[in-house]
Design a protein around this motif. Structure first.
Motif, short mmCIF file in Angstrom:
data_model
loop_
_atom_site.label_atom_id
_atom_site.label_comp_id
_atom_site.label_asym_id
_atom_site.label_seq_id
_atom_site.Cartn_x
_atom_site.Cartn_y
_atom_site.Cartn_z
N ILE A 94 85.35 25.26 -36.16
CA ILE A 94 84.78 23.90 -36.10
C ILE A 94 85.86 22.89 -35.78
O ILE A 94 85.67 22.01 -34.94
CB ILE A 94 84.06 23.57 -37.43
CG1 ILE A 94 82.80 24.42 -37.57
CG2 ILE A 94 83.74 22.08 -37.52
CD1 ILE A 94 82.19 24.41 -38.96
N GLU A 95 86.99 23.01 -36.43
CA GLU A 95 88.11 22.09 -36.19
C GLU A 95 88.52 22.09 -34.73
O GLU A 95 88.81 21.04 -34.15
CB GLU A 95 89.30 22.49 -37.09
CG GLU A 95 90.52 21.61 -36.91
CD GLU A 95 90.33 20.20 -37.42
OE1 GLU A 95 90.98 19.29 -36.87
OE2 GLU A 95 89.53 19.99 -38.35
N GLU A 96 88.50 23.26 -34.12
CA GLU A 96 88.96 23.38 -32.74
C GLU A 96 87.89 23.03 -31.70
O GLU A 96 88.20 22.43 -30.67
CB GLU A 96 89.46 24.80 -32.47
CG GLU A 96 90.06 24.98 -31.08
CD GLU A 96 90.73 26.33 -30.89
OE1 GLU A 96 91.09 26.63 -29.75
OE2 GLU A 96 90.90 27.07 -31.87
N GLN A 144 83.34 31.75 -43.68
CA GLN A 144 83.63 30.35 -43.93
C GLN A 144 85.04 29.98 -43.47
O GLN A 144 85.24 28.92 -42.85
CB GLN A 144 83.46 30.03 -45.41
CG GLN A 144 82.01 30.03 -45.86
CD GLN A 144 81.86 29.64 -47.30
OE1 GLN A 144 82.45 28.67 -47.75
NE2 GLN A 144 81.04 30.39 -48.03
N VAL A 145 86.00 30.83 -43.77
CA VAL A 145 87.38 30.57 -43.34
C VAL A 145 87.46 30.55 -41.82
O VAL A 145 88.06 29.65 -41.23
CB VAL A 145 88.35 31.62 -43.94
CG1 VAL A 145 89.72 31.53 -43.30
CG2 VAL A 145 88.45 31.45 -45.44
N TYR A 146 86.82 31.52 -41.17
CA TYR A 146 86.83 31.58 -39.70
C TYR A 146 86.18 30.33 -39.12
O TYR A 146 86.74 29.69 -38.21
CB TYR A 146 86.10 32.84 -39.22
CG TYR A 146 85.89 32.86 -37.74
CD1 TYR A 146 86.92 33.20 -36.87
CD2 TYR A 146 84.66 32.50 -37.19
CE1 TYR A 146 86.74 33.19 -35.49
CE2 TYR A 146 84.47 32.48 -35.83
CZ TYR A 146 85.51 32.83 -34.98
OH TYR A 146 85.31 32.81 -33.62
N LEU A 147 85.01 29.98 -39.63
CA LEU A 147 84.28 28.84 -39.07
C LEU A 147 84.98 27.51 -39.34
O LEU A 147 84.87 26.58 -38.53
CB LEU A 147 82.85 28.82 -39.58
CG LEU A 147 81.98 29.95 -39.01
CD1 LEU A 147 80.63 29.98 -39.70
CD2 LEU A 147 81.82 29.82 -37.50
N HIS A 206 83.32 13.69 -34.37
CA HIS A 206 82.37 12.71 -34.90
C HIS A 206 80.98 13.31 -35.17
O HIS A 206 80.06 12.60 -35.53
CB HIS A 206 82.23 11.54 -33.93
CG HIS A 206 81.66 11.93 -32.61
ND1 HIS A 206 82.38 12.64 -31.67
CD2 HIS A 206 80.44 11.75 -32.10
CE1 HIS A 206 81.61 12.86 -30.62
NE2 HIS A 206 80.43 12.33 -30.85
N ARG A 207 80.84 14.63 -35.01
CA ARG A 207 79.53 15.26 -35.15
C ARG A 207 79.49 16.16 -36.39
O ARG A 207 80.23 17.12 -36.47
CB ARG A 207 79.20 16.10 -33.91
CG ARG A 207 79.21 15.32 -32.59
CD ARG A 207 78.19 14.17 -32.55
NE ARG A 207 76.85 14.55 -32.86
CZ ARG A 207 75.95 14.90 -31.97
NH1 ARG A 207 76.24 14.93 -30.69
NH2 ARG A 207 74.73 15.24 -32.36
N PRO A 208 78.64 15.88 -37.35
CA PRO A 208 78.57 16.72 -38.55
C PRO A 208 77.85 18.04 -38.28
O PRO A 208 76.94 18.12 -37.46
CB PRO A 208 77.77 15.87 -39.54
CG PRO A 208 76.95 14.98 -38.68
CD PRO A 208 77.75 14.72 -37.44
N GLU A 229 79.05 22.37 -29.91
CA GLU A 229 80.13 22.76 -29.01
C GLU A 229 79.64 22.81 -27.56
O GLU A 229 80.33 22.39 -26.64
CB GLU A 229 80.68 24.13 -29.40
CG GLU A 229 81.73 24.66 -28.46
CD GLU A 229 82.13 26.10 -28.75
OE1 GLU A 229 82.98 26.59 -28.02
OE2 GLU A 229 81.60 26.72 -29.69
N GLU A 230 78.43 23.31 -27.36
CA GLU A 230 77.88 23.50 -26.02
C GLU A 230 77.01 22.32 -25.57
O GLU A 230 76.28 22.42 -24.60
CB GLU A 230 77.11 24.83 -25.98
CG GLU A 230 78.06 25.99 -26.22
CD GLU A 230 77.37 27.30 -26.56
OE1 GLU A 230 76.12 27.35 -26.64
OE2 GLU A 230 78.09 28.30 -26.76
#
Length: 151
Positions: free
Chosen positions: A127-129, A120-123, A134-136, A147-148
């Protein structure tokens, strides 16, 4: 390693994305993406994508009992997707179609809150990067498909 055959099949992951983790190969989610990443890594055209270590690929190996080394050995022969699919089916510790289907849906539906604290910490940072703002993200596989640009 059969470099010539492998070159004909490999995606250049410096130029394009691997397949979605949702796509199946041999009946298993993650497998097609793992093949793409393994082929590219063998040819050193994997860019930012890692075959090993990879949390997605590790899930496939843990479930099937197949080792990363055995998988890589088969991929390195220049085996086609169909040949790898058959190899996966015959070498997996799991042969019950219902168990495979259940596992596929568990991974397709896995929410980040169901993952380990470390994941969870890694993701959160990932996700932030990498995921458009605007995409949940609803489930784990969404991260890669957003991302892709598949979603």
């Amino acid at each position: 390693m059969n470099r010539e055959k492998l070159s004909l099949l490999a995606k250049d992951l410096t130029q394009e994305f691997p397949r979605s983790p949702r796509e199946t190969l041999g009946g298993y989610v993650i497998a097609a993406r793992s093949v793409d990443k393994c082929r590219a890594a063998l040819l050193d055209i994997n860019g930012e994508y890692n075959y090993q270590p990879c949390s997605l690929t590790a899930q496939l190996f843990e479930f099937t009992g197949i080792t990363p080394e055995a998988f890589e050995e088969v991929v390195a022969t220049g085996a086609t997707d169909d040949e790898i699919a058959e190899w996966l089916k015959s070498n997996s510790d799991v042969q019950d179609k219902r168990e495979i289907t259940r596992w596929n849906y568990q991974l397709r539906d896995m929410r980040i809150t169901e993952m380990s604290d470390e994941a969870q910490v890694y993701l959160e940072a990932y996700i932030e990067e990498y995921v458009p703002k605007h995409r949940p993200v609803y489930v784990w596989f969404d991260i890669y498909d957003l991302e892709e640009q598949r979603l």
